[in-house]
Scaffold this motif. Structure first.
Motif, PDB file in Angstrom:
ATOM      1  N   LYS A  40       1.089   4.169  -2.842  1.00 44.30           N
ATOM      2  CA  LYS A  40       0.822   5.577  -2.518  1.00 44.30           C
ATOM      3  C   LYS A  40       1.983   6.470  -2.966  1.00 44.30           C
ATOM      4  O   LYS A  40       1.778   7.617  -3.357  1.00 44.30           O
ATOM      5  N   ARG A  67      -7.528  -4.585   2.021  1.00 47.21           N
ATOM      6  CA  ARG A  67      -8.859  -5.159   2.212  1.00 47.21           C
ATOM      7  C   ARG A  67      -8.675  -6.565   2.762  1.00 47.21           C
ATOM      8  O   ARG A  67      -8.210  -7.458   2.054  1.00 47.21           O
ATOM      9  N   ASP A 112      -4.053   5.782  -4.524  1.00 51.14           N
ATOM     10  CA  ASP A 112      -4.683   5.758  -3.200  1.00 51.14           C
ATOM     11  C   ASP A 112      -5.236   4.354  -2.916  1.00 51.14           C
ATOM     12  O   ASP A 112      -6.433   4.101  -3.005  1.00 51.14           O
ATOM     13  N   VAL A 132       0.845  -1.200   0.000  1.00 52.29           N
ATOM     14  CA  VAL A 132       0.000   0.000   0.000  1.00 52.29           C
ATOM     15  C   VAL A 132       0.884   1.255   0.000  1.00 52.29           C
ATOM     16  O   VAL A 132       0.637   2.204  -0.759  1.00 52.29           O
ATOM     17  N   GLU A 184      -5.732   0.743  -0.605  1.00 53.46           N
ATOM     18  CA  GLU A 184      -6.011   0.384   0.784  1.00 53.46           C
ATOM     19  C   GLU A 184      -6.045  -1.130   0.938  1.00 53.46           C
ATOM     20  O   GLU A 184      -6.374  -1.864  -0.004  1.00 53.46           O
TER      21      GLU A 184
END
Length: 251
Positions: A122, A131, A127, A118, A129
């Protein structure tokens, strides 16, 4: 004394059977304390499909289509689902270390290592995330998946990052569960995935550099090659297991 200095391997491409054999050879050397914990980034040449350790080959993969397209098939030692590894469009990573160096809780270990991915995404402006349990998404679309195994005290996590997607090939060799796709509110499996090239202008080298930096941050590490012992052992494992049809079709 346990070697806790991390080794970061340069990105290389190999055939499927050798990629899996290298990871297993590294795991052996780490278990003997002849190699330190290792982070590896690699590609697949030719393009390949890997299936999880416990999956049925015929249920997951169109074997005939793979043969037509010259796509290799290999069974991993980690769990998880079938993955298409495009020669140009995908980056695979592995983290191999004594299991005492990662959280005992499986979910926490996934969160820790996927967190590096992640952060790398970035860095190039994506962006992303985490999960749970083992995916990374961008606006709900999967860009990275991963799988783990712990054997003989050694932890291994494989993961992928999609750099670009060729949906025609990907979904012609993987047998997609259409009911599962529909249950996620999508009519086309492509609606559920995305890639670095779709989300940013980062080159493949850009994302490789960002991932390497994210994985290495805060660690005592060095840039090192595979040893000759590891390569020799990997060649033997590739011939004995991953290049053996009995292993590939064992379920």
């Amino acid at each position: 004394m346990l070697n806790q200095r991390w080794r970061l391997l340069r990105y290389e491409t190999h055939p499927a059977k050798m990629n899996m054999a290298i990871d297993e050879a590294i795991a052996e050397m780490v278990s003997f304390n002849e190699a330190g914990p290792t982070i590896r980034f690699y590609g697949w040449d030719p393009s390949s499909v890997s299936i999880g350790c416990f999956q049925n080959l015929e249920d997951e993969v169109d074997v005939k289509r793979c043969e037509e397209l010259g796509i290799d098939i290999v069974r991993r030692r980690t769990g998880g689902g079938a993955v298409y590894h495009d020669k140009e469009g995908e980056i695979t990573y592995s983290v191999i270390c004594p299991e005492t160096m990662v959280d005992k809780d499986i979910n926490a270990a996934y969160r820790q290592i996927c967190g590096y991915v992640v952060k790398g995404l970035k860095t190039v402006g994506i962006d992303a995330e985490f999960r749970p349990i083992n995916d990374i998404t961008v606006n709900g679309r999967k860009i990275s998946g991963s799988a783990q195994t712990r054997r003989s005290g050694i932890f291994t996590q494989h993961g992928t990052v999609l750099y670009s997607v060729d949906p025609e090939v990907m979904f012609s060799v993987l047998k997609v569960d259409r009911e599962k796709v529909a249950s996620k509110g999508a009519s086309d499996p492509m609606d559920l995935v995305t890639s670095v090239s779709r989300e940013s202008k980062a080159t493949k080298n850009d994302i490789l550099a960002a991932l390497a930096s994210a994985f290495a941050e805060g660690k005592d590490w060095y840039l090192g090659p595979l040893t000759q012992d590891e390569l020799s052992r990997a060649e033997a494992i590739a011939n004995e297991r991953y290049g053996n049809d009995t292993w590939t079709r064992s379920r």
